[in-house]
Every structure is written in structure tokens, then in C-alpha cells.
Design a protein around this motif. Structure first.
Motif, mmCIF file in Angstrom:
data_model
loop_
_atom_site.group_PDB
_atom_site.id
_atom_site.type_symbol
_atom_site.label_atom_id
_atom_site.label_comp_id
_atom_site.label_asym_id
_atom_site.label_seq_id
_atom_site.Cartn_x
_atom_site.Cartn_y
_atom_site.Cartn_z
ATOM 1 N N GLN A 3 -21.050 -6.861 10.755
ATOM 2 C CA GLN A 3 -20.412 -5.866 9.897
ATOM 3 C C GLN A 3 -19.699 -6.522 8.720
ATOM 4 N N LEU A 4 -19.029 -7.635 8.970
ATOM 5 C CA LEU A 4 -18.338 -8.358 7.900
ATOM 6 C C LEU A 4 -19.337 -8.829 6.851
ATOM 7 N N ILE A 5 -20.432 -9.403 7.289
ATOM 8 C CA ILE A 5 -21.454 -9.893 6.356
ATOM 9 C C ILE A 5 -22.033 -8.734 5.550
ATOM 10 N N GLU A 6 -22.341 -7.634 6.223
ATOM 11 C CA GLU A 6 -22.876 -6.466 5.519
ATOM 12 C C GLU A 6 -21.875 -5.915 4.510
ATOM 13 N N THR A 7 -20.612 -5.879 4.869
ATOM 14 C CA THR A 7 -19.575 -5.367 3.971
ATOM 15 C C THR A 7 -19.463 -6.209 2.708
ATOM 16 N N ILE A 8 -19.683 -7.503 2.835
ATOM 17 C CA ILE A 8 -19.617 -8.390 1.676
ATOM 18 C C ILE A 8 -20.885 -8.310 0.843
ATOM 19 N N ILE A 9 -22.044 -8.261 1.480
ATOM 20 C CA ILE A 9 -23.327 -8.379 0.783
ATOM 21 C C ILE A 9 -23.795 -7.072 0.152
ATOM 22 N N LYS A 10 -23.650 -5.952 0.839
ATOM 23 C CA LYS A 10 -24.227 -4.689 0.343
ATOM 24 C C LYS A 10 -23.777 -4.289 -1.061
ATOM 25 N N PRO A 11 -22.511 -4.458 -1.439
ATOM 26 C CA PRO A 11 -22.140 -4.100 -2.822
ATOM 27 C C PRO A 11 -22.758 -5.019 -3.891
ATOM 28 N N LEU A 12 -23.243 -6.177 -3.496
ATOM 29 C CA LEU A 12 -23.798 -7.128 -4.455
ATOM 30 C C LEU A 12 -25.254 -6.851 -4.810
#
Length: 77
Positions: A3-12
Motif C-alpha cells: 500500500q505504501l509503494i502504491e501510494t507513492i507511485i500511483k500519483p507519478l
């Protein structure tokens, strides 16, 4: 941690629905394999790898305390 990785990557990225994270764990290490749409790979890596390095830094510090194991984040083509 996924979830942490997705939260960081998805907006990029331009294709957030294609962000995939696989977890490979054994006795002394955890490897998260991140795959994104082909056109988003450059955005995730960044100029001279700066974005990837920043994401790895956050994940390593958070996951190292969480798992008590050596943690890696691989960006898969």
C-alpha cells in the motif's frame, strides 16, 4: 508495505491502474517487484534515478523496521 509503494507511485504515473507489486519473501530478505506501464517506467525512475532512489529510501526505512529483514525494491521492465 504494498500500500505504501502504491501510494507513492500511483500519483507519478499516467496509468495508475497498471501498477503491480509482487512480494518475494524468504528467511532473511523481502523483495518487492514493481511493474508499471511501459511508458511510465521513465517517470518512476526519474532523471539519473532520483525518483527511484527516493522511493527506495522511504520503502527501505519503513520496511526494514516493519519486517526486521533486508528489504529491496526492484523496478521491473
Amino acid at each position: 508495505m504494498e500500500q505504501l509503494i502504491e501510494t507513492i507511485i500511483k500519483p507519478l504515473v499516467d496509468y495508475p491502474e497498471e501498477v503491480r507489486i509482487e512480494k518475494d519473501e524468504n528467511t532473511n530478505r523481502v523483495v518487492y517487484k514493481l511493474s508499471v506501464h511501459q511508458s511510465d517506467t521513465g517517470k518512476v525512475i526519474g532523471k539519473q534515478g532520483r525518483v527511484a532512489k527516493a522511493v527506495r529510501s522511504v520503502v527501505y526505512s519503513a520496511a526494514g523496521n516493519y519486517h526486521k529483514k533486508k528489504t529491496y525494491l526492484d523496478i521491473v521492465d
